[in-house]
Design an enzyme around this catalytic site. Structure first.
Site, PDB file in Angstrom:
ATOM      1  CD  GLU A   1      21.413  47.769  58.840  1.00 18.95           C
ATOM      2  OE1 GLU A   1      22.099  48.283  57.941  1.00 18.95           O
ATOM      3  OE2 GLU A   1      20.423  48.333  59.342  1.00 18.95           O
TER       4      GLU A   1
ATOM      5  CG  HIS B   1      22.791  51.575  58.982  1.00 19.84           C
ATOM      6  ND1 HIS B   1      22.615  50.920  57.786  1.00 19.84           N
ATOM      7  CD2 HIS B   1      23.279  52.800  58.684  1.00 19.84           C
ATOM      8  CE1 HIS B   1      22.992  51.712  56.795  1.00 19.84           C
ATOM      9  NE2 HIS B   1      23.395  52.860  57.314  1.00 19.84           N
TER      10      HIS B   1
ATOM     11  CB  CYS C   1      20.910  54.521  55.442  1.00 17.28           C
ATOM     12  SG  CYS C   1      22.295  55.670  55.249  1.00 17.28           S
TER      13      CYS C   1
END
Length: 189
Positions: free
Chosen positions: A167, A165, A78
């Site tokens: 994660e 993202h 990001c």
């Protein structure tokens, strides 16, 4: 197999701790470090790779433009992706779609970092800001109908950026992307 040491550069994004935890869950020696660290501070820790987290604004990126030029494998997530683009001569712009949302991604090139993820995937991303123009010596890896540059890599250096993202649980195959980056770091060690 030896644990790799990965430093997560904290850009004050709301999921920074998830990057750290995801890397630890994958067996890495991961540590969160401030984006105000100096290049010397980072190199003293002898990391095998760096992951730049997301964050609210480029103004909060600290010393990121210098840190992102360290000669190590780097994954920018990001804001980290945008920071990489800016530091290497690309252009950033305000996106048309702010806030987090589901995004359908088209993989353009399934390279080291996106191996096994394409040809399409679903991710969780924010497009408050986005990369508008690739830096010289970078190639496009992925795009969407929201953003033309969802992922990129340097032609010869182990530098990778993704707008989304990996994660977060909403991202399909996010763990695989992180595993692929770990493998890049392992091969470079």
């Amino acid at each position: 197999m030896d644990k790799l040491k990965l430093l997560v550069i904290n850009n004050y994004g709301q999921t920074c701790h998830l990057i750290h935890r995801s890397l630890r869950d994958l067996g890495m020696d991961a540590k969160l470090v401030s984006n105000t660290s100096t290049v010397e501070d980072i190199l003293k820790q002898s990391p095998d790779g760096l992951v730049f987290s997301g964050g609210p604004t480029m103004e909060r990126a600290g010393n990121g433009e210098n840190l992102i030029k360290i000669d190590l494998p780097i994954l920018g997530i990001c804001l980290g992706h945008q920071l990489m683009a800016k530091a290497y001569g690309g252009e950033i712009r305000t996106g048309q779609y702010g806030g987090f949302a589901r995004v359908d991604i088209d993989i353009v090139e399934e390279d080291d970092i996106l191996r096994g993820i394409g040809p399409k995937t679903v991710v969780w991303a924010s497009h408050q800001d986005e990369v508008a123009k690739l830096p010289p010596d970078f190639v496009l890896l992925a795009k969407s109908n929201i953003c033309d540059i969802e992922a990129m890599r340097h032609k010869t250096k182990p530098l990778f950026g993704v707008q989304w993202h990996p994660e977060v649980s909403h991202t399909e195959k996010g763990t695989l992307l992180l595993q692929n980056f770990i493998e890049v770091c392992r091969q470079r060690k």
